[in-house]
Write a protein that holds these residues in place. Structure first.
Motif, PDB file in Angstrom:
ATOM      1  N   LYS A   1       0.849  -1.202   0.000  1.00  0.00           N
ATOM      2  CA  LYS A   1       0.000   0.000   0.000  1.00  0.00           C
ATOM      3  C   LYS A   1       0.887   1.256   0.000  1.00  0.00           C
ATOM      4  O   LYS A   1       1.997   1.215  -0.522  1.00  0.00           O
ATOM      5  CB  LYS A   1      -0.971  -0.015   1.189  1.00  0.00           C
TER       6      LYS A   1
ATOM      7  N   GLU B   1     -10.873 -11.015  -1.562  1.00  0.00           N
ATOM      8  CA  GLU B   1     -10.605 -10.223  -0.364  1.00  0.00           C
ATOM      9  C   GLU B   1     -11.914  -9.639   0.160  1.00  0.00           C
ATOM     10  O   GLU B   1     -12.365  -8.588  -0.325  1.00  0.00           O
ATOM     11  CB  GLU B   1      -9.656  -9.075  -0.694  1.00  0.00           C
TER      12      GLU B   1
ATOM     13  N   GLY C   1      -7.542  -5.177   6.668  1.00  0.00           N
ATOM     14  CA  GLY C   1      -7.020  -4.199   7.624  1.00  0.00           C
ATOM     15  C   GLY C   1      -7.800  -4.126   8.919  1.00  0.00           C
ATOM     16  O   GLY C   1      -7.608  -3.206   9.709  1.00  0.00           O
TER      17      GLY C   1
HETATM   18  C1  PEP Z   1      -4.861  -5.948   1.378  1.00  0.00           C
HETATM   19  O1  PEP Z   1      -4.597  -4.770   1.429  1.00  0.00           O
HETATM   20  O2  PEP Z   1      -5.003  -6.481   0.268  1.00  0.00           O
HETATM   21  C2  PEP Z   1      -4.989  -6.707   2.616  1.00  0.00           C
HETATM   22  C3  PEP Z   1      -5.442  -7.935   2.562  1.00  0.00           C
HETATM   23  O3  PEP Z   1      -4.642  -6.049   3.775  1.00  0.00           O
HETATM   24  P1  PEP Z   1      -4.521  -6.721   5.234  1.00  0.00           P
HETATM   25  O4  PEP Z   1      -3.713  -7.970   5.091  1.00  0.00           O
HETATM   26  O5  PEP Z   1      -3.807  -5.680   6.045  1.00  0.00           O
HETATM   27  O6  PEP Z   1      -5.896  -7.000   5.708  1.00  0.00           O
END
Ligand code: PEP
Length: 255
Positions: A11, A167, A173
């Motif tokens: 990110k 996801e 997050g």
């Molecule tokens: C992402 O940003 O794709 C993600 C899965 O973040 P996190 O692992 O922090 O939840």
């Protein structure tokens, strides 16, 4: 057999010195984890420096976003050909933060996907439902329309060696992870959707899970039959934690 892919989405984090230390840690540890592919996706301005720090064949480079256009008057954008020239092999498209914060719709995500494949990049197509969609029983409709928009535009021939990352937005997050069973259910649904187009495509496409994956929960998720790796945000910024997820993948692979 599909090779596990452990992908880090950094990110908008990192600086020259911290990225270099992170890359040293990842490249030093990757060799102890045979059979697992690692991918790092730094911020665009750091891609060139990180490309120079990769010294292990198991570690690939990717970007977090790409323009759907190849060149021209698109201020602030980065084309797929530019990313390929810097050494990227992968690019994330349609991450939920791009969809929710930068208003990327399915059609634009599909166009980015096509632009990436055109330049020889492997897109990592990110899909997933919000909490309210899950609670309303709309997970399948949401995810299948996100995948479907891409399949409709590019078809089997234009899918290339793309990767899909499931996801759930509510797990990104937040520290809240989908259970292995919840994730597997959606992964199997995505694979069935691919199979409607082509059985071989469905069998070879890697489908990653993303959403608060970390060393402590990785093995249970990665042991599911349709989960072929992880897309990791927070935990990818710490080499030991990221590598531990790779070890979990290797453990599952060797079982
Ligand atoms: C992402 O940003 O794709 C993600 C899965 O973040 P996190 O692992 O922090 O939840």
């Amino acid at each position: 057999m599909r090779q596990y892919l452990v992908a880090g989405n950094w990110k908008m984090n990192g600086a020259r010195a911290t990225n270099e230390a992170l890359m040293q840690g990842i490249c030093a540890g990757a060799g102890d984890i045979p059979g697992v592919e690692f991918l790092v996706c730094p911020s665009a301005v750091h891609i060139q420096a990180v490309a120079g720090q990769i010294n292990h064949a198991q570690v690939s480079l990717g970007a977090q976003n790409v323009s759907e256009y190849d060149s021209g008057a698109y201020t602030g954008e980065t084309s797929a050909s530019m990313l390929a020239e810097l050494g990227c092999r992968y690019v994330l498209v349609g991450h939920s933060e791009r969809r929710s914060l930068f208003a990327e719709l399915n059609e634009q995500v599909a166009a980015k996907f096509a632009a990436a494949v055109e330049q020889g990049l492997k897109p990592v197509l990110c899909v997933g439902e919000t909490l309210s969609q899950r609670e309303a029983g709309e997970t399948q409709a949401c995810v299948s329309s996100q995948v479907g928009a891409v399949l409709e535009l590019v078809g089997k021939a234009g899918f290339g060696d793309a990767v899909i990352a499931y996801e759930p937005v509510w797990a990104i997050g937040t520290g809240q992870t989908a259970s292995p069973e919840q994730a597997q259910e959606v992964h199997a649904m995505i694979r069935a959707q691919l199979a409607e187009l082509d059985a071989d495509l469905a069998a070879r496409t890697r489908i990653l899970y993303g959403g608060s994956m970390k060393a402590a929960n990785a093995e249970g998720l990665l042991a599911m039959p349709d989960i072929d790796g992880g897309l990791i945000g927070g935990a990818s910024l710490v080499a030991a934690e990221f590598l531990a997820i790779g070890h979990a993948a290797a453990n599952v692979q060797n079982q």
